[in-house]
Write a protein that holds these residues in place. Structure first.
Motif, PDB file in Angstrom:
ATOM      1  N   MET A   1      42.266  36.423  41.688  1.00 20.94           N
ATOM      2  CA  MET A   1      40.897  36.862  41.125  1.00 20.94           C
ATOM      3  C   MET A   1      39.497  36.909  42.273  1.00 20.94           C
ATOM      4  O   MET A   1      39.462  35.841  43.334  1.00 20.94           O
ATOM      5  CB  MET A   1      40.941  35.791  40.547  1.00 20.94           C
ATOM      6  N   ILE A   2      38.476  38.223  42.015  1.00 23.79           N
ATOM      7  CA  ILE A   2      37.696  37.786  42.936  1.00 23.79           C
ATOM      8  C   ILE A   2      36.310  37.890  41.907  1.00 23.79           C
ATOM      9  O   ILE A   2      36.514  38.202  41.537  1.00 23.79           O
ATOM     10  CB  ILE A   2      36.858  39.672  43.933  1.00 23.79           C
ATOM     11  N   PRO A   3      35.754  36.521  42.016  1.00 21.51           N
ATOM     12  CA  PRO A   3      34.719  36.202  41.725  1.00 21.51           C
ATOM     13  C   PRO A   3      33.309  36.878  41.825  1.00 21.51           C
ATOM     14  O   PRO A   3      32.893  37.333  42.954  1.00 21.51           O
ATOM     15  CB  PRO A   3      34.328  34.807  41.785  1.00 21.51           C
ATOM     16  N   ILE A   4      32.409  37.030  40.684  1.00 24.21           N
ATOM     17  CA  ILE A   4      31.176  37.739  40.751  1.00 24.21           C
ATOM     18  C   ILE A   4      30.477  36.649  40.317  1.00 24.21           C
ATOM     19  O   ILE A   4      30.249  36.372  38.604  1.00 24.21           O
ATOM     20  CB  ILE A   4      31.164  39.048  39.612  1.00 24.21           C
ATOM     21  N   PHE A   5      29.761  36.044  40.519  1.00 25.57           N
ATOM     22  CA  PHE A   5      28.318  34.889  40.657  1.00 25.57           C
ATOM     23  C   PHE A   5      27.387  35.141  40.191  1.00 25.57           C
ATOM     24  O   PHE A   5      26.832  36.074  40.877  1.00 25.57           O
ATOM     25  CB  PHE A   5      28.586  33.753  41.505  1.00 25.57           C
ATOM     26  N   ILE A   6      26.515  35.037  38.426  1.00 26.84           N
ATOM     27  CA  ILE A   6      25.673  35.682  37.956  1.00 26.84           C
ATOM     28  C   ILE A   6      24.913  34.731  37.373  1.00 26.84           C
ATOM     29  O   ILE A   6      25.390  33.392  37.401  1.00 26.84           O
ATOM     30  CB  ILE A   6      25.884  36.671  36.791  1.00 26.84           C
ATOM     31  N   VAL A  68      23.149  38.136  42.252  1.00 29.56           N
ATOM     32  CA  VAL A  68      24.434  38.080  41.925  1.00 29.56           C
ATOM     33  C   VAL A  68      25.574  38.020  43.219  1.00 29.56           C
ATOM     34  O   VAL A  68      24.577  38.538  44.065  1.00 29.56           O
ATOM     35  CB  VAL A  68      24.673  39.539  41.947  1.00 29.56           C
ATOM     36  N   LYS A  69      25.901  37.566  42.982  1.00 30.33           N
ATOM     37  CA  LYS A  69      26.963  37.512  44.197  1.00 30.33           C
ATOM     38  C   LYS A  69      28.319  37.328  43.861  1.00 30.33           C
ATOM     39  O   LYS A  69      29.275  36.668  42.688  1.00 30.33           O
ATOM     40  CB  LYS A  69      26.918  35.838  44.564  1.00 30.33           C
ATOM     41  N   GLN A  73      31.276  39.209  49.568  1.00 27.24           N
ATOM     42  CA  GLN A  73      29.577  39.942  50.123  1.00 27.24           C
ATOM     43  C   GLN A  73      28.116  38.968  50.169  1.00 27.24           C
ATOM     44  O   GLN A  73      28.248  37.737  49.392  1.00 27.24           O
ATOM     45  CB  GLN A  73      29.366  41.291  49.145  1.00 27.24           C
ATOM     46  N   GLU A  74      27.329  39.713  50.844  1.00 28.29           N
ATOM     47  CA  GLU A  74      25.762  38.504  50.395  1.00 28.29           C
ATOM     48  C   GLU A  74      25.275  38.632  49.393  1.00 28.29           C
ATOM     49  O   GLU A  74      25.717  39.557  48.530  1.00 28.29           O
ATOM     50  CB  GLU A  74      25.363  39.454  51.770  1.00 28.29           C
ATOM     51  N   ALA A  75      25.379  37.524  49.138  1.00 31.47           N
ATOM     52  CA  ALA A  75      23.982  37.579  47.503  1.00 31.47           C
ATOM     53  C   ALA A  75      23.253  38.763  47.805  1.00 31.47           C
ATOM     54  O   ALA A  75      23.060  38.766  48.403  1.00 31.47           O
ATOM     55  CB  ALA A  75      23.849  36.220  47.221  1.00 31.47           C
ATOM     56  N   ARG A  76      22.863  38.883  46.010  1.00 30.71           N
ATOM     57  CA  ARG A  76      21.653  39.789  46.080  1.00 30.71           C
ATOM     58  C   ARG A  76      20.983  38.693  44.930  1.00 30.71           C
ATOM     59  O   ARG A  76      21.460  38.357  43.672  1.00 30.71           O
ATOM     60  CB  ARG A  76      22.274  41.034  45.229  1.00 30.71           C
ATOM     61  N   CYS A  77      19.287  39.582  45.128  1.00 30.49           N
ATOM     62  CA  CYS A  77      18.454  38.762  43.899  1.00 30.49           C
ATOM     63  C   CYS A  77      17.481  40.024  43.284  1.00 30.49           C
ATOM     64  O   CYS A  77      17.275  40.291  44.173  1.00 30.49           O
ATOM     65  CB  CYS A  77      17.992  37.689  44.808  1.00 30.49           C
ATOM     66  N   MET A  78      17.511  39.788  42.323  1.00 29.40           N
ATOM     67  CA  MET A  78      16.713  40.963  41.477  1.00 29.40           C
ATOM     68  C   MET A  78      15.778  40.581  40.999  1.00 29.40           C
ATOM     69  O   MET A  78      15.935  39.645  39.889  1.00 29.40           O
ATOM     70  CB  MET A  78      17.686  42.482  41.133  1.00 29.40           C
ATOM     71  N   ALA A  79      14.832  40.544  41.651  1.00 29.55           N
ATOM     72  CA  ALA A  79      13.160  39.722  40.903  1.00 29.55           C
ATOM     73  C   ALA A  79      11.821  40.881  40.083  1.00 29.55           C
ATOM     74  O   ALA A  79      12.108  41.687  40.807  1.00 29.55           O
ATOM     75  CB  ALA A  79      12.687  39.270  41.940  1.00 29.55           C
ATOM     76  N   ARG A  80      11.747  40.291  39.640  1.00 27.93           N
ATOM     77  CA  ARG A  80      10.039  40.936  38.794  1.00 27.93           C
ATOM     78  C   ARG A  80       9.129  40.824  39.732  1.00 27.93           C
ATOM     79  O   ARG A  80       9.495  39.844  41.037  1.00 27.93           O
ATOM     80  CB  ARG A  80       9.485  40.579  37.496  1.00 27.93           C
ATOM     81  N   VAL A 125      31.706  34.868  36.743  1.00 27.59           N
ATOM     82  CA  VAL A 125      32.565  33.572  36.408  1.00 27.59           C
ATOM     83  C   VAL A 125      30.113  33.097  36.698  1.00 27.59           C
ATOM     84  O   VAL A 125      29.337  33.979  37.340  1.00 27.59           O
ATOM     85  CB  VAL A 125      31.439  32.588  37.758  1.00 27.59           C
ATOM     86  N   ALA A 126      29.653  32.339  35.315  1.00 28.57           N
ATOM     87  CA  ALA A 126      28.547  31.796  35.592  1.00 28.57           C
ATOM     88  C   ALA A 126      28.190  30.725  34.927  1.00 28.57           C
ATOM     89  O   ALA A 126      29.453  30.076  33.725  1.00 28.57           O
ATOM     90  CB  ALA A 126      27.415  32.749  34.090  1.00 28.57           C
ATOM     91  N   HIS A 127      27.219  29.404  34.774  1.00 27.70           N
ATOM     92  CA  HIS A 127      27.357  28.519  34.687  1.00 27.70           C
ATOM     93  C   HIS A 127      26.870  28.563  33.402  1.00 27.70           C
ATOM     94  O   HIS A 127      25.310  29.416  32.766  1.00 27.70           O
ATOM     95  CB  HIS A 127      26.545  27.220  34.901  1.00 27.70           C
ATOM     96  N   ASN A 128      27.579  28.106  32.164  1.00 28.13           N
ATOM     97  CA  ASN A 128      27.039  28.287  30.156  1.00 28.13           C
ATOM     98  C   ASN A 128      27.021  30.133  30.459  1.00 28.13           C
ATOM     99  O   ASN A 128      26.323  30.479  29.773  1.00 28.13           O
ATOM    100  CB  ASN A 128      25.691  27.792  30.402  1.00 28.13           C
ATOM    101  N   GLY A 129      27.618  30.752  30.555  1.00 30.92           N
ATOM    102  CA  GLY A 129      27.314  32.467  30.743  1.00 30.92           C
ATOM    103  C   GLY A 129      27.019  32.945  29.363  1.00 30.92           C
ATOM    104  O   GLY A 129      26.339  34.115  28.526  1.00 30.92           O
TER     105      GLY A 129
END
Length: 156
Positions: A1-6, A68-69, A73-80, A125-129
């Motif tokens: 399994m390849i995790p996608i952390f959000i 998102v990680k 791969q390198e982590a991505r951060c999408m922000a306002r 995968v997410a904490h309390n996703g």
């Protein structure tokens, strides 16, 4: 399994006027209080910051950023836009919350979209996703007209 952390961070209804913030606080006073002067005294002491709890309500709050990680791969951060995200390298900034959600969908779709057999090696995968992040993203996506992101994140 390849995790996608959000992970998401949210904002309260910062665009509200002082009158709206007060109305929200006064409306959400403890139910045991009925006298206007008691409610006002409570508001003056404890209720002024109650509007900040709207950060927990997707019908009233907003998404500040989404990180998102994908493993490997390198982590991505999408922000306002206007939000300093110092902890992340090369964050992507978006003028609107809707644009952020459209980009999140574009990023996740190739990883999670059917046919499931060819993507069965990815798991989100997410904490309390399922208790916070995913319901929040799904509701905001529907409110802002990006239902395809909501459909992508729905439990299967």
């Amino acid at each position: 399994m390849i995790p996608i952390f959000i992970d998401i961070e949210t904002l309260p209804a910062v665009e509200w006027s002082e009158e709206q913030k007060k109305a929200y606080g006064m409306k959400n006073h403890p139910k045991r209080m009925s006298k206007p002067e008691t409610i006002q005294a409570w508001y003056d002491k404890e209720g002024k910051d109650l509007w900040q709890r709207t950060a927990l309500d997707p019908m009233l709050g907003h998404i500040l950023c989404v990180a998102v990680k994908v493993a490997g791969q390198e982590a991505r951060c999408m922000a306002r836009r206007g939000v300093a995200v110092e902890a992340m390298h090369n964050p992507s900034y978006f003028l609107t919350e809707r644009a952020l959600l459209v980009e999140l969908h574009a990023f996740l779709q190739p990883l999670l979209e059917p046919p499931y057999e060819s993507h069965s090696d990815h798991v989100v995968v997410a904490h309390n996703g399922y208790g916070f992040d995913f319901p929040w993203l799904i509701k905001r996506a529907c409110i802002l007209g990006v239902p395809e992101l909501g459909a992508l994140l729905m439990p299967r």
